[in-house]
Each structure stands twice: as structure tokens, then as C-alpha cells.
Design a protein around this motif. Structure first.
Motif: not given
Length: 212
Positions: A14-25, A46-62
Motif C-alpha cells: 500500500r505504501a509503494l502504491d502511494a509513493v513507490g513511483d520513480r521521482w516521488t520520494l 535535474p532529469g525529471v520532465s515537466t510532464d512527469v513532475l506534474a503527474s507525480r505532484l497530482k498523484d501525491m495530492e490525491r
């Protein structure tokens, strides 16, 4: 789209479901000092795309790990910050850093570095001295400060740049020495005795390092 899940009735899953994606931690690492704008997050990841960063932030909010809010006028900018649940990830980041420290061997030409990335590993070593206080650290790459003795529940445990006001201790050391401490090759006390760390300040932590 719904996020992928391990579909396992297990706390770790369950924890990895929430924060296990690349870049989240690593985003959590960047938010531990406090609220940050999207552009600042992107600059220090450095290295993260704007799309991935935006997606991860939305996931973290959810997931209730981070939230987005608007700063009051005249700033009128949006920032992201950790929720209380997100700040509970502090010991997770510290444990991961300690586990990964032995892998900090020779720096590769492609490796980015920021001074504050050493804040959490150094905080763990400073806490072993006992006591509480604010320690300002200057490395080759820049400055940061850490709050020794805090849990992170009531606010940031570290921040970029010098602290406002007088710290309990100031440490000046080279990045090579800092890496050696983080890797466990020598303690802060040993580095101070060898003259590899310049210690100043009148707080208990400064005195502990000077007399060690």
C-alpha cells in the motif's frame, strides 16, 4: 487514468502504491524543507520532465502526501508542501539514505549534486551527538542548515542557505569529507579532530564537536 496498484493486502505494498513511483520520494526530499514553487522543484530535480513532475505532484495530492496552495498577495504564486502524512516520510528518507550511502563512491561525470542533498544524512550523524539546536553547514556546492532534535512533525528539519539568526554551530567542510562521513568512513568528531571540519559557534553541538 487510475494509478497502477500491486493489488496486495500488505502495508508495504500500500505504501509503494502511494509513493513507490520513480521521482516521488525525491520530490518528498525537496519538500521536506517547506513549501516550494513548481519551478524551484523542477530546478532541483535535474532529469525529471515537466510532464512527469506534474503527474507525480497530482498523484501525491490525491494520496494525501502533498498539497497545493496559493500564497497570499502580493506574491500570488502557487506552492506545493507536504501534508502531516507526507512529513511522516522523513524517517523513510533517512533510512533510505543510510542504506544507500555505501553506493556514494566516485562521483560520475553525469551526476548532478546540490548541497542540501547532504542535509538528511548529516542530520542523522549530528543527532548521534545528542542535544538540540540549529547547525549551519557550508560545502563546496553551497550552504544549508539542519535542526537537530526535531521530529519534522512541527516543521522543516532542514532548509537551503544560511539560517535566519545565529546558529548553534557552523560547520565548514569539503564535499569529499562530507561524503566520507555519510559513508561511515569517519565520524564528524574524527573529522573535526583531523581538521577536516572547521567548527564555530557557542552552542552545545559546537562544543561537543570541539571537545570530542
Amino acid at each position: 487514468m487510475p494509478r497502477r496498484s500491486y493489488d496486495q493486502y500488505c502495508a508495504a505494498a500500500r505504501a509503494l502504491d502511494a509513493v513507490g513511483d520513480r521521482w516521488t520520494l525525491l520530490i518528498v526530499r525537496e519538500l521536506l524543507p517547506g513549501p516550494r514553487r513548481y519551478t524551484d522543484l523542477h530546478a532541483d530535480l535535474p532529469g525529471v520532465s515537466t510532464d512527469v513532475l506534474a503527474s507525480r505532484l497530482k498523484d501525491m495530492e490525491r494520496e494525501g502526501v502533498a498539497e497545493r496552495r496559493r500564497l497570499p498577495a502580493p506574491v500570488s504564486a502557487y506552492v506545493y508542501e507536504l501534508t502531516p502524512r507526507g512529513r511522516q516520510l522523513l524517517p523513510v528518507l533517512q533510512a533510505l539514505g543510510e542504506w544507500g550511502a555505501p553506493a556514494l563512491d566516485e562521483r560520475r561525470p553525469t551526476d548532478a549534486v546540490r548541497a542540501h542533498w547532504f542535509a538528511l544524512p548529516l542530520l542523522s550523524h549530528l543527532e548521534r551527538l545528542g542535544g538540540e539546536g540549529v547547525v549551519e553547514v557550508r560545502l563546496d556546492e553551497g550552504e544549508f542548515h539542519v535542526r537537530v532534535g526535531g521530529s519534522g512533525a512541527d516543521g522543516p528539519v532542514y532548509g537551503e542557505g544560511p539560517v535566519a539568526g545565529e546558529p548553534d554551530a557552523r560547520l565548514v567542510l569539503g564535499t569529499e569529507t562530507c561524503v566520507a562521513v555519510v559513508r561511515g568512513e569517519l565520524t564528524l568528531e574524527e573529522a573535526a579532530r583531523a581538521g577536516r571540519v572547521a567548527v564555530s559557534g557557542d552552542g552545545a553541538l559546537a562544543k561537543a564537536l570541539r571537545v570530542a
